[in-house]
Enzyme design. Structure first.
Site, short mmCIF file in Angstrom:
data_model
loop_
_atom_site.label_atom_id
_atom_site.label_comp_id
_atom_site.label_asym_id
_atom_site.label_seq_id
_atom_site.Cartn_x
_atom_site.Cartn_y
_atom_site.Cartn_z
N GLU A 115 40.39 -5.67 5.48
CA GLU A 115 40.59 -5.85 4.01
C GLU A 115 41.80 -6.80 3.71
OE1 GLU A 115 41.30 -2.27 1.79
OE2 GLU A 115 39.65 -2.82 0.50
N CYS A 140 38.82 -3.23 -4.21
CA CYS A 140 38.21 -3.00 -3.15
C CYS A 140 36.88 -3.87 -2.90
CB CYS A 140 37.73 -1.44 -3.18
SG CYS A 140 36.86 -1.22 -4.73
N LYS A 196 46.34 13.61 -9.16
CA LYS A 196 47.17 12.83 -8.92
C LYS A 196 47.34 11.33 -8.81
CE LYS A 196 49.02 11.51 -5.47
NZ LYS A 196 49.84 10.09 -5.84
N GLU A 241 35.81 6.92 -2.10
CA GLU A 241 35.68 5.68 -2.32
C GLU A 241 36.71 4.88 -1.59
OE1 GLU A 241 33.01 4.58 -3.72
OE2 GLU A 241 32.25 6.38 -4.91
P1 NAP Z 1 46.09 4.73 -0.46
O1 NAP Z 1 47.49 4.57 0.41
O2 NAP Z 1 45.08 5.12 0.23
O3 NAP Z 1 46.77 5.59 -1.83
C1 NAP Z 1 45.74 5.89 -2.71
C2 NAP Z 1 46.31 7.24 -3.24
O4 NAP Z 1 46.29 8.18 -2.12
C3 NAP Z 1 47.47 7.16 -3.99
O5 NAP Z 1 47.59 8.10 -5.01
C4 NAP Z 1 48.35 7.59 -2.88
O6 NAP Z 1 49.61 8.35 -3.50
C5 NAP Z 1 47.43 8.76 -2.12
N1 NAP Z 1 48.06 9.17 -1.00
C6 NAP Z 1 48.63 8.34 0.03
N2 NAP Z 1 48.92 9.41 1.13
C7 NAP Z 1 48.31 10.36 1.08
C8 NAP Z 1 48.22 11.52 1.62
N3 NAP Z 1 48.82 11.45 3.01
N4 NAP Z 1 47.48 12.47 1.11
C9 NAP Z 1 47.14 12.63 -0.24
N5 NAP Z 1 47.31 11.51 -0.94
C10 NAP Z 1 47.72 10.48 -0.33
O7 NAP Z 1 45.56 3.42 -1.00
P2 NAP Z 1 46.19 2.00 -1.37
O8 NAP Z 1 46.30 1.09 -0.21
O9 NAP Z 1 47.45 2.24 -2.33
O10 NAP Z 1 45.08 1.41 -2.36
C11 NAP Z 1 44.30 0.65 -2.06
C12 NAP Z 1 42.87 1.09 -1.30
O11 NAP Z 1 42.25 1.86 -2.06
C13 NAP Z 1 42.39 -0.28 -0.66
O12 NAP Z 1 41.89 0.26 0.75
C14 NAP Z 1 41.02 -0.38 -1.69
O13 NAP Z 1 39.81 -0.92 -1.01
C15 NAP Z 1 40.84 1.25 -1.97
N6 NAP Z 1 39.99 1.17 -3.24
C16 NAP Z 1 38.87 1.70 -3.35
C17 NAP Z 1 37.89 1.75 -4.24
C18 NAP Z 1 36.55 2.11 -4.16
O14 NAP Z 1 35.91 2.54 -5.23
N7 NAP Z 1 35.87 2.26 -3.14
C19 NAP Z 1 38.49 1.51 -5.40
C20 NAP Z 1 39.89 1.00 -5.73
C21 NAP Z 1 40.48 0.89 -4.28
P3 NAP Z 1 50.95 7.57 -3.43
O15 NAP Z 1 50.80 6.09 -3.46
O16 NAP Z 1 51.64 8.29 -4.73
O17 NAP Z 1 51.91 7.95 -2.44
#
Ligand code: NAP
Length: 478
Positions: free
Chosen positions: A382, A285, A176, A251
């Site tokens: 962050e 990240c 997904k 991650e």
């Molecule tokens: P997010 O809200 O956690 O979303 C990431 C993914 O999770 C998306 O596909 C999102 O789907 C999905 N998601 C959201 N709520 C969910 C739920 N309740 N159940 C299942 N899936 C769910 O993250 P973001 O804020 O968009 O992305 C940035 C974050 O990613 C930052 O915190 C960053 O540090 C982290 N990141 C970490 C790494 C690493 O390797 N450590 C790399 C890149 C990014 P939808 O958006 O389609 O709703």
């Protein structure tokens, strides 16, 4: 429209078109134009995708690592051949400059190249027995069907870093991608299909994240979840997966300290900081978050950084010379506005930027804050945007303690020419990755991942393959 903008899902080797009134609209963050739609599928389709992956699992695992590696190699070659079209798709949906999209694609394809080879090296071992007439050995086997959930900030690399490893290990997947950047992921499925990845091995579904995530985490046939995204969602998925004791690779978010010691080479430090922070407009990240500069060189450093930032060109990622695109959406812009106001209210000095262009625009100027207090929200968590938050320190031990005062520990950076300081910080810092005199640390052959609440397990390197394998121990009485 690019032929690689495909508005469909892929389940059991079939392309699934959106149903009426069940679609999600995808926008270009640079101008809010509509790029297209994707299906808004739910629990029933997620179940079908899991069953397809389950049916394909045994045959896929039964292939030799050489056969799977050969298909991965073809997938890699197709990615290289379509690099320019894929880069345009990425820039359109994510906003990053074209040069950065090309860079991400090179990074993304390098994981396929790496794991195509690494598949052949999932060795077991012979263990010397304490008793005669016994043979003890281990073999590695794939964990089975994997649920993969990825974010928008690296729409291709977060897919390949997981899936190339899963395929190399012999696992099938249900993916997904983020609803804001689905087209890069769908294009990669199309190329994988062309590369001969069999029906059912690679399934992709878009729709409500909580619904799809709920089914993936709680389904008996899914043996592992690999998630990249925010720490709160990571915690939620882990709780949901507890009832079936799901294996979890997480991650999650970071809060990287970037430490500039008094003996640092300032040009090297500035190059590293710009490379780490400006990439993807700070939405990474591992982006430097808390910038600690020794008090002896603090003023000089802030001045030199300001000159570099003033020279940056922001704009639509398709335009020549643009180094900085928009943020992903309005919510991200509002977050920057909030963090900057909060830091200034808590005593920070606004050196540059801080004024967003106004309603509707997703652009936010590169902003420099100096003398940021430890209480400011941008130090506590962050930033995930183009805000440099600087403060000074006088003593290495104090700086290390402040660097470690975070519940997460993904990446850290140390700028120094002293071996003693390098040793002090690299050993003492509570992070999974440390860059010394460099802001670029991520490579396919190296283990990427965090300490503390930045996650579980590693991606890339031999650890990345191991995350999709389980060890079976066999004791034979001869
Ligand atoms: P997010 O809200 O956690 O979303 C990431 C993914 O999770 C998306 O596909 C999102 O789907 C999905 N998601 C959201 N709520 C969910 C739920 N309740 N159940 C299942 N899936 C769910 O993250 P973001 O804020 O968009 O992305 C940035 C974050 O990613 C930052 O915190 C960053 O540090 C982290 N990141 C970490 C790494 C690493 O390797 N450590 C790399 C890149 C990014 P939808 O958006 O389609 O709703």
């Amino acid at each position: 429209m690019s032929p690689l903008i495909i508005q469909k899902n892929y389940i059991n080797g079939e392309w699934t078109a959106p149903r009426d009134n069940a679609t999600i609209t995808v926008y270009n963050p640079a101008n809010n134009d509509i790029l297209g739609i994707i299906p808004d599928l739910g629990a029933e389709e997620t179940e079908s995708a899991i069953l397809a992956a389950h049916r394909a699992q045994d045959d896929w695992a039964a292939l030799t690592a050489y056969e799977r590696g050969g298909m991965l190699r073809k997938w890699y070659e197709l990615m290289v051949r379509h690099r320019e079209e894929l880069a345009l798709v990425m820039t359109l949906e994510n906003g990053k400059p074209l040069a950065e999209s090309r860079g991400e694609l090179d990074y993304a394809s390098s994981f396929i190249d790496w794991f195509a080879e690494e598949a052949k090296r999932s060795y077991g071992r012979q263990i010397p027995s304490a008793q005669k007439n016994r043979t003890l050995q281990t073999i590695k086997q794939p964990v089975g069907v994997c649920g993969i959930i990825t974010p928008w900030n690296f729409p291709a690399a977060m897919i390949t870093r997981k899936i190339a490893a899963a395929f190399a290990a012999g696992c099938t997947v249900v993916v997904k991608p983020d609803h804001r950047t689905p087209y890069s992921a769908i294009a990669l499925v199309k190329l994988a299909e062309e590369a001969g990845i069999p029906k059912g091995v690679f399934n992709l579904i878009t729709g409500d994240a909580a619904t799809i995530g709920g089914v993936l985490t709680q389904h008996d046939l899914v043996k592992k979840i690999s998630f990249t995204g925010s720490t709160p969602v990571g915690r939620l998925l882990m709780a949901q997966g507890a009832s079936t004791l799901k294996r979890m690779s997480l991650e999650l978010g970071g809060n990287a300290p970037f430490i500039v010691c008094e003996d640092a080479d300032l040009t090297v430090a500035l190059d590293a900081l710009m490379a780490g922070k400006i990439r993807n407009a700070g939405q990474a990240c591992v982006a430097p978050n808390r910038i600690f500069v020794h008090e002896k060189i603090y003023d000089e450093f802030v001045e030199a950084l300001t000159l570099r930032v003033r020279a940056l060109k922001m704009g639509d990622g398709r335009e020549d010379g643009v180094q900085l695109g928009p943020l992903i959406d309005q919510k991200a812009v509002e977050k920057m506005e909030h963090l900057v106001t909060d830091a200034v209210n808590k005593g920070a000095h606004l050196v540059l930027g801080g004024e967003s262009p106004g309603q509707g625009s997703n652009f936010y100027p590169v902003t420099i804050l100096s003398d940021v207090s430890q209480e400011a929200e941008c130090e506590q968590g962050e930033i995930f945007g183009p805000v440099f938050a600087l403060s000074s320190f006088s003593d290495d031990a104090e700086c290390l303690a402040r660097s470690n005062a975070s519940e997460v520990g993904l990446a850290a950076y140390v700028m120094t020419q002293s071996l003693r300081r390098m040793d002090f910080y690299t050993r003492g810092i509570e992070c999974g990755m440390v860059g010394v005199n460099s802001g670029v640390i991520s490579f396919a052959a190296a283990p990427f991942g965090g300490y503390k609440q930045s996650g579980l397990h590693r991606e890339g390197g031999e650890e990345g393959l191991d995350a999709y394998l389980q060890t079976k121990y066999i004791a034979v009485q001869n």
